[in-house]
Design an enzyme around this catalytic site. Structure first.
Site, mmCIF file in Angstrom:
data_model
loop_
_atom_site.group_PDB
_atom_site.id
_atom_site.type_symbol
_atom_site.label_atom_id
_atom_site.label_comp_id
_atom_site.label_asym_id
_atom_site.label_seq_id
_atom_site.Cartn_x
_atom_site.Cartn_y
_atom_site.Cartn_z
ATOM 1 N N GLU A 122 0.763 -1.203 0.056
ATOM 2 C CA GLU A 122 -0.209 -0.414 0.328
ATOM 3 C C GLU A 122 0.819 0.738 0.317
ATOM 4 O O GLU A 122 0.332 2.491 0.489
ATOM 5 C CB GLU A 122 -1.565 0.448 1.151
ATOM 6 C CG GLU A 122 -1.771 -0.981 1.409
ATOM 7 C CD GLU A 122 -2.767 -1.227 0.420
ATOM 8 O OE1 GLU A 122 -2.559 -0.524 -0.445
ATOM 9 O OE2 GLU A 122 -3.498 -2.154 0.124
ATOM 10 N N HIS A 145 -2.972 1.677 8.166
ATOM 11 C CA HIS A 145 -4.141 1.256 7.360
ATOM 12 C C HIS A 145 -4.012 0.261 8.500
ATOM 13 O O HIS A 145 -3.102 -0.262 9.365
ATOM 14 C CB HIS A 145 -3.328 1.087 6.175
ATOM 15 C CG HIS A 145 -4.528 0.189 6.019
ATOM 16 N ND1 HIS A 145 -5.739 -0.031 5.577
ATOM 17 C CD2 HIS A 145 -4.290 -1.206 5.354
ATOM 18 C CE1 HIS A 145 -6.179 -1.107 5.088
ATOM 19 N NE2 HIS A 145 -5.740 -1.759 5.115
ATOM 20 N N HIS A 147 -7.147 -3.442 9.747
ATOM 21 C CA HIS A 147 -8.786 -4.173 9.889
ATOM 22 C C HIS A 147 -9.553 -3.838 10.725
ATOM 23 O O HIS A 147 -9.108 -5.054 11.527
ATOM 24 C CB HIS A 147 -8.258 -5.033 8.711
ATOM 25 C CG HIS A 147 -7.694 -5.415 7.904
ATOM 26 N ND1 HIS A 147 -6.912 -6.049 7.632
ATOM 27 C CD2 HIS A 147 -7.116 -4.128 6.978
ATOM 28 C CE1 HIS A 147 -5.682 -5.360 6.618
ATOM 29 N NE2 HIS A 147 -6.741 -5.064 6.083
ATOM 30 N N GLU A 175 -17.821 11.340 23.574
ATOM 31 C CA GLU A 175 -16.352 12.407 22.577
ATOM 32 C C GLU A 175 -16.081 11.978 20.886
ATOM 33 O O GLU A 175 -15.573 12.582 21.037
ATOM 34 C CB GLU A 175 -15.168 12.060 23.597
ATOM 35 C CG GLU A 175 -15.056 13.039 25.470
ATOM 36 C CD GLU A 175 -14.514 12.680 26.520
ATOM 37 O OE1 GLU A 175 -13.352 12.247 25.328
ATOM 38 O OE2 GLU A 175 -14.318 12.964 27.080
ATOM 39 N N HIS A 216 -13.255 -3.537 4.088
ATOM 40 C CA HIS A 216 -11.811 -3.727 4.641
ATOM 41 C C HIS A 216 -11.277 -3.724 5.144
ATOM 42 O O HIS A 216 -10.135 -4.028 6.688
ATOM 43 C CB HIS A 216 -10.883 -2.974 2.989
ATOM 44 C CG HIS A 216 -9.549 -3.788 2.659
ATOM 45 N ND1 HIS A 216 -8.189 -3.683 1.373
ATOM 46 C CD2 HIS A 216 -8.899 -3.457 4.086
ATOM 47 C CE1 HIS A 216 -7.468 -4.146 2.175
ATOM 48 N NE2 HIS A 216 -7.374 -4.061 3.103
HETATM 49 O O1 2HA Z 1 -0.527 -4.637 3.854
HETATM 50 O O2 2HA Z 1 -3.183 -4.197 5.012
HETATM 51 O O3 2HA Z 1 -4.449 -3.936 2.644
HETATM 52 C C1 2HA Z 1 -1.458 -6.317 4.135
HETATM 53 C C2 2HA Z 1 -3.201 -4.677 3.519
HETATM 54 C C3 2HA Z 1 -2.888 -4.290 2.224
HETATM 55 ZN ZN ZN Z 2 -5.390 -4.184 4.271
#
Ligand code: 2HA
Ligand code: ZN
Length: 276
Positions: A122, A145, A147, A175, A216
């Site tokens: 990414e 990033h 999940h 909050e 995602h």
């Molecule tokens: O790198 O989360 O979106 C692993 C991820 C890709």
């Molecule tokens: Zn990811």
């Protein structure tokens, strides 16, 4: 020269990745972080003239975005295929410090990725997001990033409309409206690792510090690791409460009027048109 493993930025980065793993936000090789380093942070612990390896900017695709604003900048970044679970134990394999080269198509590896690794798949989305955030906030240094479980769960049961999404999160904890008064960008499901999702994310990042990638995960941006982690943590907490309550009979809520009082008290600017 200072040992990079003793530097504050590396220690914080490792602890952040470890916390994210412990919270269940980064299963297997899920998630990635990039931190824009300050020149003096780099010089303190690395010889900037010693390039270990030159790495192409893109893994598979051709370079099709303009990285010019970041030429010469150094980033500490997680590696592709690497597990957050292992970052704290083995930082020099799972992380790298890279500098964007003059040609805008490759990176100087200054430290890390010791098993021949390269930055996260990414990386384009991260670089485009840094450029977008820096254009509205020169203090921005982090793109993150991951999940997070409840945020993802909510994507399956809640409309992906940005206003409805932000307001339902705001209503879950007092909050929230103060922590992300600018709301949250939402992208539909898109193929990850591509320039397209990178461009779409960066476009949202001009307006939001948080962008949901539907079904995602989430992107967050901020001036440091704590702030960015805290943004995602707050969204995730709200999403958890949403998932615990949305299908139960509701008898209380946080009203728009209450949220207005909060934004007035904390002196934050709430997204136009979001509070009645
Ligand atoms: O790198 O989360 O979106 C692993 C991820 C890709
Ligand atoms: Zn990811």
């Amino acid at each position: 020269m200072k040992d990079i493993l003793e530097s504050k930025f590396l220690k914080e980065f490792c602890l952040t990745a470890d916390n994210m793993y412990r919270l269940g936000w980064d299963e297997r090789n899920g998630g990635n972080i990039s931190l824009l380093l300050k020149d003096d942070e780099v010089k303190e612990c690395l010889d900037v003239n010693k390039v270990k390896r030159v790495i192409p900017l893109m893994g598979v695709h051709a370079v099709d975005f303009d990285i010019t604003p970041l030429i010469g900048k150094c980033f500490l970044v997680t590696g592709t295929g690497k597990y957050f679970k292992n970052v704290l134990r083995e930082p020099s394999v799972n992380l790298g410090v890279v500098r964007i080269r003059e040609d805008g198509k490759s990176l100087d590896l200054l430290w890390g990725f010791e098993d021949g690794g390269r930055p996260t798949s990414e990386f384009p989305a991260h670089m485009m997001s840094h450029i977008a955030r820096l254009s509205v906030d020169p203090e921005n240094r982090v793109v993150m990033h991951c999940h997070p479980t409840y945020t993802l769960a909510m994507n399956f049961v809640h409309p992906l409309d940005e206003k409805l999404f932000a307001k339902d999160l705001w209503r879950m904890c007092t909050e929230c409206v103060v922590v992300f008064p600018d709301g949250i960008g939402v992208l539909p499901w898109m193929l990850c690792g591509t320039t397209e999702i990178g461009k779409a994310t960066a476009e949202k990042m001009k307006e939001y510090r948080l962008v949901v990638w539907a079904m995602h995960g989430i992107y967050g941006a901020g001036k440091d690791l704590d702030e960015t982690f805290g943004l995602i943590e707050t969204v995730e907490k709200a999403a958890q409460i949403y998932m615990l309550t949305f299908d139960k009979p509701q008898c209380n809520t946080i009203t728009d009027e209450a949220m207005k009082q909060l934004v007035d008290l904390f002196g934050v600017k709430v997204k136009d048109g979001y509070l009645d």
